[in-house]
Scaffold this active site. Sequence first.
Site, PDB file in Angstrom:
ATOM      1  N   ARG A  18       0.815  -1.224   0.000  1.00 58.14           N
ATOM      2  CA  ARG A  18       0.000   0.000   0.000  1.00 58.14           C
ATOM      3  C   ARG A  18       0.842   1.264   0.000  1.00 58.14           C
ATOM      4  O   ARG A  18       0.380   2.314  -0.439  1.00 58.14           O
ATOM      5  CB  ARG A  18      -0.996  -0.018   1.156  1.00 58.14           C
ATOM      6  CG  ARG A  18      -2.081  -1.074   0.946  1.00 58.14           C
ATOM      7  CD  ARG A  18      -3.072  -1.113   2.059  1.00 58.14           C
ATOM      8  NE  ARG A  18      -2.394  -1.413   3.325  1.00 58.14           N
ATOM      9  CZ  ARG A  18      -2.987  -1.402   4.498  1.00 58.14           C
ATOM     10  NH1 ARG A  18      -4.252  -1.091   4.600  1.00 58.14           N
ATOM     11  NH2 ARG A  18      -2.310  -1.695   5.592  1.00 58.14           N
ATOM     12  N   GLU A  53       5.967  -6.681  15.663  1.00 58.39           N
ATOM     13  CA  GLU A  53       5.367  -6.962  16.968  1.00 58.39           C
ATOM     14  C   GLU A  53       5.510  -8.434  17.339  1.00 58.39           C
ATOM     15  O   GLU A  53       5.752  -8.767  18.488  1.00 58.39           O
ATOM     16  CB  GLU A  53       3.882  -6.588  16.953  1.00 58.39           C
ATOM     17  CG  GLU A  53       3.631  -5.098  16.950  1.00 58.39           C
ATOM     18  CD  GLU A  53       2.157  -4.790  16.912  1.00 58.39           C
ATOM     19  OE1 GLU A  53       1.525  -4.848  17.976  1.00 58.39           O
ATOM     20  OE2 GLU A  53       1.652  -4.505  15.812  1.00 58.39           O
TER      21      GLU A  53
END
Length: 175
Positions: free
Chosen positions: A61, A98
């Site tokens: 994106r 993460e």
Amino acid sequence: MRVDDLRQYIRDIPNFPTEGVIFRDITPLLKNPDAFATTVDLMAEAVSSLNVTAVAAVEARGFIWGGTLAYRLGVGFIPIRKPGKLPFEVVEKEFELEYGKDVLQIHKDAAGPGDSILIVDDVLATGGTAQAAADLVNTLGADVAGFCFLLRLGTMDGYERLSKLGKKVFYLLTV
């Protein structure tokens, strides 16, 4: 159209891609020509003082915003990709996510000394991807002029992380 008007074109998808995550879907914004044009115009206005020589963006994106913003600014575009996607010699950077690690690559001749690169992506969360992109640009000898994002996730510390690098960090909306 104003920046706050863009919020109506960002759709929240709960529990995607995993349970507990709210995915910010920008496809309604991309579909609307006025919202899409306003987004690019506002990004270009925000970074106009940086005097960049190219825009670098991370797939996928990030390419949407990076490519259109490079065109709007009249500068080149540098793709930063996942391993195995670039056909020429590359430099790579492993970085922490993460829940694990990832790797980004850039062509070794994509930029160099004297270049001033704007790093663009759709969402600023932890800042790990953007910092890895900046590290790649710096490895090539180029300077990172700043960072630009459509969305900043207000519950994450990415803005603070990137600000510590001493570069300008621009975003249009906090969600």
